[in-house]
Design a protein around this motif. Structure first.
Motif: not given
Ligand code: ASP
Ligand code: MG
Length: 595
Positions: A36, A92, A26, A130, A30
């Motif tokens: 993402v 995230a 991921a 993310i 990115q």
């Protein structure tokens, strides 16, 4: 900025090392400049473990509590994945189904998605996060946690890709793509660069375990390109899109479903509504019936044969027995040592002799075909279980599925062409109840000027179907539907097929020759029939379509002579004089779902 949805299945997050590897994927996307969204399944076999736990507590856990329990598997993984992302220096946020606004209906363990609110995800993405979304789960109107059914994280991922207008939906799994047939069954299976939604839907319903069927329906409806690839290798994987790999190859894939059972209801009075009564009793028990063959009646009675998954045989027989007196049928026979071998291909509808090529391959492998059904992009045969492996190999070989077609589209071509996003809002607003996963019908139509030919007393041995359809093909006759089923009268089988009305005479001549050559009991033709077709997306997961079709026809006192069902269409062959009336009833009954 482009947006990518990356879905990681259970095996791709099975342990902490794999979770870190997923997080790195991921982050790489990115860094390449994409926003993402990750969709994550429960770690490894966690869902199974939770199911076992529940079983140890009680035999019949309340559905609501079961979904509450199962949803925890995904909650564990999203938190761990988000932690791994943080640890690797990325921003995230993990979110549950409820937190991403995944609204579903309230049917626990098989909930359908109604809507998804994208604000929160979009806000977090714009802040550079993310987003790690829990697959497989949603909430209903009363904030109860629901789950989408086993394997449902695929559907979460494709649904998110649709509503977010993602440029790609990558499905990371433990296989490196979609194969012409299950590579565990056949070593010569070939990875496809490209496969169409329609073909994938048919193969998924035949048990090709790569993707959750409903995710493909979703992708087709909203035009989401799916990229299936391995978490553990750099193989290019398979693109699932609207087009097929080749414009000419009649068959794209073959499948074998090993554990099937055949049920035949003998001597069903050949009047409207009788088979409907049988299938309604089975549908009430939530059993999906496949390969339905209703033999054209002799002496006012017909034999109705169908297949069900072997583990549903007992319940099916009980269901049939519960209505057998009311229906006035004579008895039931069954066989639980049968398997289904099918071929699927979008181009077969435009070509002749595809069926006879399949039957010839089976004949040469010494395989006896017990039942046949066809739909526009699929031919299925029922064969003895002991011969199923050889049958699959023969069919795969006959259509040269191990070789890349000369006009194959490559993965790269497709990748370059993608990017036209579906207008989700426009599509959704055309569906009356605004539900993303509601039944979507694309058409209800009649094909007129059809005729039927039936051969009775067809010897039940290898090579007969091959010879019949080769002979018919050589006479230049284009055959549409083919069904072969049990003929209760003497344990032989009977075969019916439809042709253009103009071809009836010629077809009957050929049929009489075939009858004499193989010592069959009789050959008869029927004219003045029409084919009624309901087309749509996901007709099999919306099982009531077939039931409603038969209900409508029987309410209008219309007898169904032949039936064929697939993911894309339900077809019924009926008396042409009644087609108009039948269609009118159907249009009314399905008004809410018609696009
Ligand atoms: N964890 C769920 C299951 O095992 C959903 C999924 O993996 O797609 O079925
Ligand atoms: Mg899965």
């Amino acid at each position: 900025m482009s947006l990518i949805v990356q879905k990681f299945g259970g095996t791709s997050v099975a342990d902490t090392e794999k979770i870190r590897a997923a997080a790195r994927k991921a982050i790489r996307a990115q860094r390449d400049g994409h926003q993402v969204v990750m969709v994550v399944s429960a770690m490894g076999k966690n869902t199974d473990i939770l199911l076992e736990l529940a079983e140890q507590i009680c035999d019949n856990p309340p559905a609501r509590e079961m979904d509450m329990l199962l949803s925890t598997g995904e909650q564990v993984s999203v938190a761990l994945v988000a932690m791994a992302l943080h640890d690797l220096g990325a921003k995230a946020v993990s979110l549950t189904g409820g937190q991403i606004g995944m609204k579903t209906d309230n049917s626990y363990s098989k909930a359908r998605i109604q809507s998804i609110s994208t604000n929160r995800i979009e806000g977090l993405l714009n802040e550079g996060n993310i987003v790690v979304a829990a697959g497989f789960q949603g909430i209903d109107d009363d904030l109860n946690i629901t789950t989408l059914g086993r394997g449902g994280s695929d559907t979460t991922a494709v649904a998110l890709a649709a509503v977010l207008g993602a440029d790609a939906c990558e499905i990371y799994t433990d296989v490196d793509g979609v194969y012409t047939t299950d590579p565990r069954l056949l070593a010569e299976a070939r990875r496809l660069d490209v496969i169409s939604y329609d073909e994938m839907l048919e193969l998924a319903s035949l048990g090709a375990g790569v993707m959750h069927s409903r995710s493909i329906e979703f992708a087709k409806k909203f035009g989401v390109p799916i990229h299936v690839r391995s978490s553990f290798s750099d193989s290019e994987g398979t693109m699932i899109v609207a087009e097929s790999e080749s414009e000419t190859q009649p068959v794209s894939g073959a499948a074998m479903t090993p554990d099937e059972a055949r049920v035949t209801v003998l001597g069903v009075p050949d009047v409207p509504g009788k088979s409907r009564q049988i299938f309604a009793a089975i549908a009430d028990r939530k059993i999906a019936v496949d390969m339905v063959v209703q033999n054209v009646g002799t002496k006012g009675h017909a034999d109705v044969s169908f297949t069900v998954p072997r583990n549903e045989l007992k319940t099916t027989i009980r269901a049939v027995e519960s209505v057998i007196d009311a229906v006035g049928a004579e008895g039931i026979t069954h066989d639980d040592q049968v398997s289904k071998v099918s071929v699927v291909g979008r181009n077969m509808a435009k070509q002749t002799s595809v069926a006879s090529r399949m039957f010839r391959a089976l004949a040469e492998a010494g395989v006896n075909i017990q039942m046949i059904t066809t739909s526009e992009i699929k031919i299925s045969t029922l064969v003895p279980k002991s011969e199923a492996g050889a049958a699959l190999r023969a069919v795969h070989e006959a259509f040269a599925l191990h070789k890349t077609p000369s006009d194959a589209q490559s993965w790269h071509q497709i990748k370059a062409e993608r990017g036209k996003k579906a207008d989700v809002d426009a599509l959704v607003s055309r569906l009356r109840d605004d539900a993303l996963e509601s039944l979507t019908l694309t058409g209800i139509s009649v094909t007129e000027n059809q005729a039927r030919v039936t051969l009775y007393g067809v010897p039940d041995r290898p090579g007969i179907a091959a010879d019949m359809f080769e002979t018919i093909g050589k006479a230049g006759i284009f055959v549409d539907m083919i069904v072969q089923g049990y003929d209760g009268e003497d344990g032989s089988t009977s075969v019916s097929f439809t042709v253009d009305a103009d071809d009836l005479e010629k077809s009957l001549d050929v049929a009489l020759k075939i009858r004499d050559k193989h010592g069959m009991r009789d050959a008869q033709g029927g004219s003045n029939i029409a084919k009624v077709t309901v087309s749509g997306i996901g007709l099999r997961s919306h099982t009531h379509v077939a039931t409603m079709l038969f209900q409508q026809l029987s309410a209008a006192n219309i007898n169904v002579e032949m039936i064929s069902t697939s993911e894309l269409q339900v077809n019924a062959v009926i008396d042409a004089n009644k087609a108009e009336k039948g269609i009118e009833g159907l249009r009314q009954a399905f008004a809410d779902s018609l696009l």
